[in-house]
Motif scaffolding. Sequence first.
Motif, PDB file in Angstrom:
ATOM      1  N   ASP A 163       8.255 -40.549 -16.986  1.00 57.01           N
ATOM      2  CA  ASP A 163       9.697 -40.172 -16.484  1.00 57.01           C
ATOM      3  C   ASP A 163       9.430 -38.963 -15.383  1.00 57.01           C
ATOM      4  OD1 ASP A 163      10.777 -41.916 -18.117  1.00 57.01           O
ATOM      5  OD2 ASP A 163      11.278 -40.637 -20.003  1.00 57.01           O
ATOM      6  N   PHE A 164       8.699 -38.065 -15.388  1.00 59.30           N
ATOM      7  CA  PHE A 164       8.587 -36.991 -14.558  1.00 59.30           C
ATOM      8  C   PHE A 164       8.675 -37.609 -13.170  1.00 59.30           C
ATOM      9  CE2 PHE A 164       4.174 -37.217 -14.855  1.00 59.30           C
ATOM     10  CZ  PHE A 164       3.755 -36.661 -13.777  1.00 59.30           C
ATOM     11  N   ILE A 165       7.798 -38.539 -12.790  1.00 57.95           N
ATOM     12  CA  ILE A 165       7.622 -38.948 -11.486  1.00 57.95           C
ATOM     13  C   ILE A 165       8.876 -39.909 -11.290  1.00 57.95           C
ATOM     14  CG2 ILE A 165       6.179 -40.780 -10.236  1.00 57.95           C
ATOM     15  CD1 ILE A 165       3.858 -40.101 -11.483  1.00 57.95           C
ATOM     16  N   ILE A 166       9.554 -40.539 -12.064  1.00 57.10           N
ATOM     17  CA  ILE A 166      10.764 -41.381 -11.856  1.00 57.10           C
ATOM     18  C   ILE A 166      11.812 -40.539 -11.435  1.00 57.10           C
ATOM     19  CG2 ILE A 166      12.284 -43.051 -12.900  1.00 57.10           C
ATOM     20  CD1 ILE A 166      10.158 -44.268 -14.318  1.00 57.10           C
ATOM     21  N   ASN A 167      11.792 -39.176 -12.214  1.00 61.68           N
ATOM     22  CA  ASN A 167      12.978 -38.290 -12.102  1.00 61.68           C
ATOM     23  C   ASN A 167      12.947 -37.832 -10.528  1.00 61.68           C
ATOM     24  OD1 ASN A 167      13.837 -39.085 -14.452  1.00 61.68           O
ATOM     25  ND2 ASN A 167      13.147 -37.241 -15.554  1.00 61.68           N
ATOM     26  N   GLN A 168      11.424 -37.606 -10.355  1.00 63.00           N
ATOM     27  CA  GLN A 168      11.287 -36.921  -9.050  1.00 63.00           C
ATOM     28  C   GLN A 168      11.691 -37.633  -7.892  1.00 63.00           C
ATOM     29  OE1 GLN A 168      10.727 -33.645  -9.116  1.00 63.00           O
ATOM     30  NE2 GLN A 168      10.211 -32.704  -7.134  1.00 63.00           N
ATOM     31  N   MET A 169      11.557 -39.021  -8.076  1.00 67.06           N
ATOM     32  CA  MET A 169      11.832 -39.835  -7.197  1.00 67.06           C
ATOM     33  C   MET A 169      13.252 -40.311  -6.648  1.00 67.06           C
ATOM     34  SD  MET A 169       9.065 -40.984  -5.336  1.00 67.06           S
ATOM     35  CE  MET A 169       8.801 -39.239  -5.364  1.00 67.06           C
ATOM     36  N   GLN A 170      14.072 -39.596  -7.517  1.00 73.21           N
ATOM     37  CA  GLN A 170      15.662 -39.625  -7.239  1.00 73.21           C
ATOM     38  C   GLN A 170      15.901 -38.352  -6.407  1.00 73.21           C
ATOM     39  OE1 GLN A 170      19.499 -38.363  -8.748  1.00 73.21           O
ATOM     40  NE2 GLN A 170      18.875 -39.425 -10.607  1.00 73.21           N
ATOM     41  N   ILE A 171      16.530 -38.977  -5.222  1.00 72.20           N
ATOM     42  CA  ILE A 171      17.126 -37.767  -4.269  1.00 72.20           C
ATOM     43  C   ILE A 171      18.411 -38.368  -3.922  1.00 72.20           C
ATOM     44  CG2 ILE A 171      16.298 -36.541  -2.014  1.00 72.20           C
ATOM     45  CD1 ILE A 171      13.481 -37.999  -2.322  1.00 72.20           C
ATOM     46  N   ASN A 172      19.177 -37.255  -4.338  1.00 71.57           N
ATOM     47  CA  ASN A 172      20.580 -37.499  -3.960  1.00 71.57           C
ATOM     48  C   ASN A 172      21.217 -38.735  -4.552  1.00 71.57           C
ATOM     49  OD1 ASN A 172      20.748 -35.090  -2.385  1.00 71.57           O
ATOM     50  ND2 ASN A 172      20.236 -36.259  -0.487  1.00 71.57           N
ATOM     51  N   GLY A 173      20.756 -39.158  -5.754  1.00 70.10           N
ATOM     52  CA  GLY A 173      21.194 -40.117  -6.470  1.00 70.10           C
ATOM     53  C   GLY A 173      20.864 -41.571  -6.060  1.00 70.10           C
ATOM     54  N   VAL A 174      19.704 -41.472  -5.228  1.00 68.90           N
ATOM     55  CA  VAL A 174      19.104 -42.598  -4.948  1.00 68.90           C
ATOM     56  C   VAL A 174      17.464 -42.763  -5.163  1.00 68.90           C
ATOM     57  CG1 VAL A 174      18.282 -44.285  -2.811  1.00 68.90           C
ATOM     58  CG2 VAL A 174      20.564 -43.154  -2.870  1.00 68.90           C
ATOM     59  N   TYR A 175      16.949 -43.735  -5.844  1.00 73.58           N
ATOM     60  CA  TYR A 175      15.607 -43.785  -6.091  1.00 73.58           C
ATOM     61  C   TYR A 175      14.678 -44.362  -4.941  1.00 73.58           C
ATOM     62  CZ  TYR A 175      16.388 -42.822 -11.104  1.00 73.58           C
ATOM     63  OH  TYR A 175      17.043 -42.194 -12.112  1.00 73.58           O
ATOM     64  N   TYR A 176      13.423 -43.866  -4.639  1.00 69.96           N
ATOM     65  CA  TYR A 176      12.718 -44.377  -3.573  1.00 69.96           C
ATOM     66  C   TYR A 176      11.280 -44.659  -4.138  1.00 69.96           C
ATOM     67  CZ  TYR A 176      16.344 -42.134  -0.614  1.00 69.96           C
ATOM     68  OH  TYR A 176      17.369 -42.296  -0.057  1.00 69.96           O
ATOM     69  N   HIS A 177      10.712 -45.342  -3.276  1.00 68.27           N
ATOM     70  CA  HIS A 177       9.060 -45.901  -3.322  1.00 68.27           C
ATOM     71  C   HIS A 177       8.203 -44.605  -3.618  1.00 68.27           C
ATOM     72  CE1 HIS A 177       8.351 -50.218  -3.592  1.00 68.27           C
ATOM     73  NE2 HIS A 177       9.122 -50.269  -2.650  1.00 68.27           N
ATOM     74  N   PRO A 178       7.538 -44.562  -4.559  1.00 68.31           N
ATOM     75  CA  PRO A 178       6.736 -43.344  -4.681  1.00 68.31           C
ATOM     76  C   PRO A 178       5.469 -43.415  -3.883  1.00 68.31           C
ATOM     77  CG  PRO A 178       6.217 -44.558  -6.485  1.00 68.31           C
ATOM     78  CD  PRO A 178       7.533 -45.314  -5.591  1.00 68.31           C
ATOM     79  N   THR A 179       5.543 -43.699  -2.539  1.00 72.44           N
ATOM     80  CA  THR A 179       4.455 -43.854  -1.489  1.00 72.44           C
ATOM     81  C   THR A 179       3.367 -42.742  -1.603  1.00 72.44           C
ATOM     82  OG1 THR A 179       5.729 -43.103   0.250  1.00 72.44           O
ATOM     83  CG2 THR A 179       5.328 -45.446   0.007  1.00 72.44           C
ATOM     84  N   PHE A 180       3.957 -41.588  -1.882  1.00 74.85           N
ATOM     85  CA  PHE A 180       2.795 -40.444  -2.082  1.00 74.85           C
ATOM     86  C   PHE A 180       1.712 -40.843  -3.198  1.00 74.85           C
ATOM     87  CE2 PHE A 180       5.046 -39.690  -6.297  1.00 74.85           C
ATOM     88  CZ  PHE A 180       3.891 -38.963  -6.945  1.00 74.85           C
ATOM     89  N   LEU A 181       2.484 -41.549  -4.336  1.00 75.16           N
ATOM     90  CA  LEU A 181       1.485 -41.842  -5.348  1.00 75.16           C
ATOM     91  C   LEU A 181       0.717 -42.987  -4.819  1.00 75.16           C
ATOM     92  CD1 LEU A 181       0.752 -41.870  -8.608  1.00 75.16           C
ATOM     93  CD2 LEU A 181       2.681 -43.528  -8.914  1.00 75.16           C
TER      94      LEU A 181
END
Length: 279
Positions: A163-181
């Motif tokens: 969840d901590f990764i999923i939550n951090q991938m939400q920016i301004n209400g939108v989720y994004y691909h964790p390409t950093f990961l």
Amino acid sequence: MDMTTETIDRVAFSFGPFTVYWYGIIIGVAMLLAISLASKEGKKRGFEEDTLIDMALWAIPIGLIGARIYYVLFEWDYYIQNPLEIIAIWNGGIAIYGGLIAGGLTVYWYAKKKEIPVALMLDVLAPYVLLAQAIGRWGNFINQEAHGGEVTRTFLENLYLPDFIINQMQINGVYYHPTFLYESLWSLLGFGLIIFVRNRKGLLRQGEVALSYVIWYSVGRFFIEGMRTDSLWIGDLLRVSQGLSLLLFIGAIGIWIYRRRDYPAKSYYLEGWRLKKEQ
């Protein structure tokens, strides 16, 4: 659906007028770990104990400057209008390829100056640079940057991410691909594979550990870069990092083939630096 999630503060701590960010801490730890491990490996290959530490005192700051210059050059339209922002590195804007190019040239200069085999020094450093990159990408995670395009929370949950990764991938209400990961895991896998093959007797010649690093990283970066939303571009046609990745991949393969045809054959990596000094 409640879009409110708890994210990680990019500020680690503050004291007085000074603010320390997680990004800086993570990058610093990654660099220190890489130099520590490379120094131990270098000693096994015939380098004096402080050789790589002394080299790092030059390569790290010059690499950071190179990373900044690279970024500024490809965002020149902005920085020519805001010249004071060029030195404002704390506002973000460094490019890893710029750091690798500047750092690599510094290593070459240092090795030549100290009459140390350049290929062997690059070989010793390469796997640990890749490890440092794997760790450093988590600084991008904290900053919520270097991400890909929009996805759904369900998509991220189906990747079995915590969840901590999923939550951090939400920016301004939108989720994004964790390409950093994706890049962190690719780099970590490459680190493990290169360390494994590096330690096989009679397999890699000097210079080929570093070339393995270039080949591995450029392949991963080419595909991952295509998913990112913050790429530097040449016009509207080509992502800079994809173009450079392709050139590095082809160049590394070509150099590998050329060096294998060289006579006499290059020493194997595990033979290290066999000093023969006239007394």
